[in-house]
Design an enzyme around this catalytic site. Structure first.
Site, PDB file in Angstrom:
ATOM      1  N   LYS A  47      25.793  -3.496  -1.190  1.00  0.00           N
ATOM      2  CA  LYS A  47      27.127  -3.414  -1.481  1.00  0.00           C
ATOM      3  C   LYS A  47      27.781  -2.682  -0.134  1.00  0.00           C
ATOM      4  O   LYS A  47      28.998  -2.455  -0.333  1.00  0.00           O
ATOM      5  CB  LYS A  47      27.637  -2.775  -2.521  1.00  0.00           C
ATOM      6  N   ARG A  51       0.814  -1.110   0.019  1.00  0.00           N
ATOM      7  CA  ARG A  51       0.202   0.110   0.112  1.00  0.00           C
ATOM      8  C   ARG A  51       0.708   1.397  -0.219  1.00  0.00           C
ATOM      9  O   ARG A  51       0.548   2.089  -0.764  1.00  0.00           O
ATOM     10  CB  ARG A  51      -0.823   0.042   0.952  1.00  0.00           C
ATOM     11  N   ARG A 108      11.431   4.033   3.016  1.00  0.00           N
ATOM     12  CA  ARG A 108      11.143   3.100   4.192  1.00  0.00           C
ATOM     13  C   ARG A 108      12.520   2.260   4.419  1.00  0.00           C
ATOM     14  O   ARG A 108      13.217   1.884   3.622  1.00  0.00           O
ATOM     15  CB  ARG A 108      10.061   2.140   3.375  1.00  0.00           C
ATOM     16  N   HIS A 119       5.774   6.232  11.132  1.00  0.00           N
ATOM     17  CA  HIS A 119       5.102   5.934   9.911  1.00  0.00           C
ATOM     18  C   HIS A 119       4.104   7.168   9.589  1.00  0.00           C
ATOM     19  O   HIS A 119       3.004   6.785   9.893  1.00  0.00           O
ATOM     20  CB  HIS A 119       4.430   4.496   9.835  1.00  0.00           C
TER      21      HIS A 119
HETATM   22  C1  NCD Z   1       2.241  -1.094   8.487  1.00  0.00           C
HETATM   23  C2  NCD Z   1       3.731  -0.743   8.292  1.00  0.00           C
HETATM   24  O1  NCD Z   1       4.409  -1.155   7.454  1.00  0.00           O
HETATM   25  O2  NCD Z   1       4.070  -0.475   9.234  1.00  0.00           O
HETATM   26  N1  NCD Z   1       1.935  -1.180   6.891  1.00  0.00           N
HETATM   27  C3  NCD Z   1       1.358  -0.369   6.187  1.00  0.00           C
HETATM   28  O3  NCD Z   1       2.343   0.801   5.889  1.00  0.00           O
HETATM   29  N2  NCD Z   1       0.239  -0.172   5.821  1.00  0.00           N
HETATM   30  C4  NCD Z   1       1.733  -1.967   9.305  1.00  0.00           C
HETATM   31  C5  NCD Z   1       2.198  -3.349   9.108  1.00  0.00           C
HETATM   32  O4  NCD Z   1       3.101  -3.660   8.263  1.00  0.00           O
HETATM   33  O5  NCD Z   1       1.808  -4.418   9.871  1.00  0.00           O
END
Ligand code: NCD
Length: 305
Positions: free
Chosen positions: A83, A53, A104, A132
């Site tokens: 690397k 997502r 991420r 997040h």
């Molecule tokens: C979440 C995450 O990556 O922290 N997912 C997301 O971004 N919708 C929750 C999860 O991975 O459990």
């Protein structure tokens, strides 16, 4: 240029502006009348951890607004990180190609390191069990859309609270609004870090820690379930001990208020029984859809547009 690194960086006035902008994005999207505000911009999405997502809604948001996207998934394997390149060096390079960089990473605090050298806006798409913030925004947007308000709500969080970065971004947003009470529902080994609890106490935020899902279910306006974060456990054995401790079952629906909503950042594994999906109070697929409008708004915000 504005970085989006942590929910804690935002004032209420800024949050409100972003939520209003997301409302406009949703309207334009539904009328098929999105203005190409990001034409000629390049958005880089570099994901050192799996995602469905977050990455794809960021990419869709960018494309819908007329931007072009460069992207690396599985970047621990497929980028020069494999690397041994540092995040600082990778960030410098990404900033020399793209106009906004979405990252991420599995290690908490990585985005703070990257922000020190970034010359373009940087967006945290999740750093370890830490933050997040864009998920926090889409969760806030969902609560406002479903309940019509962000104050005077009883919000329960269930499951792996220790490792949930989405909780750690949503709670700082919600505590800015008056009359909210939090219920943190988890087994002992997955409870919130004590420093998080200490901070809530010091700031006189109303909350309770509970060990059973059933206890206060009838009082909740929002139940936010979380996945047991397998990737953060020391080993498979520890994960197996924790993974099925909290399951929201079909029979729990009877206890839940008629207008309560069940949220989940997704992906969900075992923590919500499949039959629950058909109940109108299950808001998680609507929540994921909201991510698109919110990320459209956040891309514009980060570029000062
Ligand atoms: C979440 C995450 O990556 O922290 N997912 C997301 O971004 N919708 C929750 C999860 O991975 O459990």
């Amino acid at each position: 240029m504005k970085n989006i690194i942590s929910a804690n960086q935002f004032k209420k006035s800024e949050i409100e502006k972003i939520l209003s902008s997301a409302v406009l994005m949703e309207k334009a999207y539904k009328k098929n009348k999105i203005k190409p505000i990001l034409k000629d911009k390049i958005v880089a999405c570099i994901f050192f951890e799996p995602s469905t997502r977050t990455r794809l809604s960021f990419e869709t948001a960018a494309l819908k607004l007329g931007a072009k996207v460069i992207s690396a998934e599985n970047a621990l394997e497929n980028s020069s990180a494999h690397k041994g390149e540092t995040i600082e060096d990778t960030t410098k390079i990404l900033c020399s190609y793209a106009d906004v960089v979405v990252i991420r990473h599995p290690i908490a605090g990585t985005l703070d390191k990257a922000a020190k050298v970034a010359t373009k806006p940087l967006i945290n798409a999740g750093d370890g069990a830490n933050q997040h913030p864009t998920q926090g925004f889409l969760d806030l947007y969902t609560i406002k859309k479903e309940h019509g308000r962000l104050n005077n709500l009883n919000i329960g969080f269930g499951g792996d609270l220790l490792n949930s970065r989405t909780l750690k971004s949503l709670v700082p947003f919600l505590r800015l609004y008056s009359g909210n009470k939090f219920y943190f529902i988890s087994p002992k080994q997955l409870e919130l870090p004590r420093e998080f609890i200490k901070d809530l106490k010091e700031n006189e935020i109303a909350f309770e820690e509970l060990r059973s899902l059933d206890e206060k279910l009838g009082e909740l306006d929002v139940l936010y379930m979380t996945r047991v974060q397998k990737e953060r456990f020391a080993n498979e054995k520890e994960y197996n001990k924790a993974k099925d401790l909290f399951i929201f079952k079909k029979e729990h629906l009877k206890k839940l208020k008629k207008n309560a909503i069940i949220m989940h950042p997704l992906p969900k594994i075992n923590e919500i029984e499949r039959e629950v999906d058909a109940d109108p109070r299950a808001a998680y697929f609507r929540q994921a859809q909201n991510g698109l409008y919110v990320r459209m708004a956040l891309l514009c915000y980060s570029l000062g547009l």
